[in-house]
Write an enzyme that holds these catalytic residues in place. Sequence first.
Site, mmCIF file in Angstrom:
data_model
loop_
_atom_site.group_PDB
_atom_site.id
_atom_site.type_symbol
_atom_site.label_atom_id
_atom_site.label_comp_id
_atom_site.label_asym_id
_atom_site.label_seq_id
_atom_site.Cartn_x
_atom_site.Cartn_y
_atom_site.Cartn_z
ATOM 1 N N ARG A 54 -83.695 -37.082 67.848
ATOM 2 C CA ARG A 54 -82.617 -36.639 66.947
ATOM 3 C C ARG A 54 -82.692 -35.128 66.744
ATOM 4 N NH1 ARG A 54 -83.358 -37.102 61.866
ATOM 5 N NH2 ARG A 54 -84.297 -39.173 61.962
ATOM 6 N N TYR A 107 -54.747 -31.283 66.011
ATOM 7 C CA TYR A 107 -55.109 -32.664 66.325
ATOM 8 C C TYR A 107 -55.070 -33.503 65.051
ATOM 9 C CZ TYR A 107 -58.079 -36.491 67.948
ATOM 10 O OH TYR A 107 -58.583 -37.722 68.271
ATOM 11 N N ASP A 179 -60.342 -24.577 67.886
ATOM 12 C CA ASP A 179 -60.583 -25.800 68.652
ATOM 13 C C ASP A 179 -60.083 -25.509 70.066
ATOM 14 O OD1 ASP A 179 -60.315 -28.254 69.966
ATOM 15 O OD2 ASP A 179 -59.862 -29.351 68.129
ATOM 16 N N LYS A 204 -62.781 -34.395 76.636
ATOM 17 C CA LYS A 204 -61.561 -34.075 77.368
ATOM 18 C C LYS A 204 -61.893 -33.290 78.645
ATOM 19 C CE LYS A 204 -60.046 -36.073 73.677
ATOM 20 N NZ LYS A 204 -59.605 -35.365 72.490
HETATM 21 C C1 LIG Z 1 -59.777 -35.485 71.073
HETATM 22 C C2 LIG Z 1 -59.711 -34.269 70.251
HETATM 23 C C3 LIG Z 1 -60.543 -34.077 69.144
HETATM 24 C C4 LIG Z 1 -61.506 -35.154 68.668
HETATM 25 O O1 LIG Z 1 -62.531 -35.380 69.568
HETATM 26 P P1 LIG Z 1 -63.270 -36.790 69.781
HETATM 27 O O2 LIG Z 1 -64.195 -36.504 70.904
HETATM 28 O O3 LIG Z 1 -62.217 -37.805 70.096
HETATM 29 O O4 LIG Z 1 -63.964 -37.096 68.497
HETATM 30 C C5 LIG Z 1 -60.466 -32.880 68.470
HETATM 31 N N1 LIG Z 1 -59.598 -31.914 68.842
HETATM 32 C C6 LIG Z 1 -58.774 -32.058 69.886
HETATM 33 C C7 LIG Z 1 -57.835 -30.964 70.244
HETATM 34 C C8 LIG Z 1 -58.786 -33.240 70.621
HETATM 35 O O5 LIG Z 1 -57.947 -33.383 71.648
#
Ligand SMILES: *Cc1c(COP(=O)(O)O)cnc(C)c1O
Length: 385
Positions: A54, A107, A179, A204
């Site tokens: 962890r 998001y 982000d 992603k």
């Molecule tokens: C998918 C996504 C998230 C969240 O991420 P997870 O891995 O699904 O928890 C945050 N910001 C954006 C722009 C996303 O596309």
Amino acid sequence: MPESTSDLGFLSRAIHAGQQFDPTTGAVVPPIYQTSTFVQDGIGGFRGGYEYARSGNPTRDAFQTQIASLESGAFGTAFSSGLAAEDALLRALLVPGDHVVLGNDVYGGTHRLISKVFGSWGIEVSTVEMADRDAVRAAIRPTTKILWVETPSNPLMKITDIALLAELGHEAGVTVVVDNTFASPYLQRPLELGADVVVHSTTKYLGGHSDVLGGAVVTNDEELSEKVRFLQFATGAVLAPFEAWLTTRGVKTLGLRMERHSSNAQAVAEHFAEHPAIERVYYPGLPEHPGHELASRQMRAFGGMLSVALKGGGAAARAFAESTKLFQLAESLGGVESLIGYPSEMTHASVRGTDLEVPETIVRLSVGIEDIADLIADLEQALPR
Ligand SMILES: *Cc1c(COP(=O)(O)O)cnc(C)c1O
């Protein structure tokens, strides 16, 4: 393998940063350290600082070094999901009574986390058009601690000037968070433009193959990074060794994939910009997109995400999203395979009835790296005629 990778170009760092061969066997690919704990040479005698998984695991460290290097940051921390990364970052920056300014099409899950979870711990949130300087300035209060932006945004692909936003945030003593999930560091590096922190859903483009969930926080601020690390250690949302290894493997081809995602998306956008069934294509690579010029300066290419508004209204949009064959109907984005989504009932269902609501005519495409002729043919056959 050079001692330091900091002088190398992006594509070389994607392959070599944090990826030293295994010193025991010479294995070119660093192994998956599938272990929860580490033997101590006497009490407190940690090998390489490793104690318990962890707090740290070499496979996770390898990925953290890689992502920090690609984002031009000094410190990277890897989480079990993008939202887990956001959660730790928010806890590190906020105390009850603080206020967050969010872009008005971030998001949906980010909005939900801040309003529904942090809301009950006394955090306030406003949403604002991030491209509108005066609106951002007006939204900042004495209690504002964070400006949070996504560019390109989701799903309308709005472009925000990161350098300008950073300037504005810093004048007000506010932490600027980007982000960078949609662009990836291959296309855009917010820390170089003055942002304080980058967050990712590595699920992603970074993972890139729709086979692993993960998140990351990258910054040059050591104190903030230590807080984030402490919170992760204390709450536990770490990226597991196998997921870290898969993500690292994906990242090595990030540059190649982003080039193809971008050229395929550009071709789709150009093909459908004049289509009789389509009202509008939202893609920053089109000259008529309001953010085109800014995106041309801020990004290396325009990315693989685009949205279309259908002329036939909500029913036509739903039917289109359900009629493609190669483009699979699914949440998420950024994998090698093309996906299609209906934001108002899928990714953005959690923001229906708020300022962040997405029009019913919008369909979002995550354009993959298949043959472009096949992608266009598939979209054509699915559109109403
Ligand atoms: C998918 C996504 C998230 C969240 O991420 P997870 O891995 O699904 O928890 C945050 N910001 C954006 C722009 C996303 O596309």
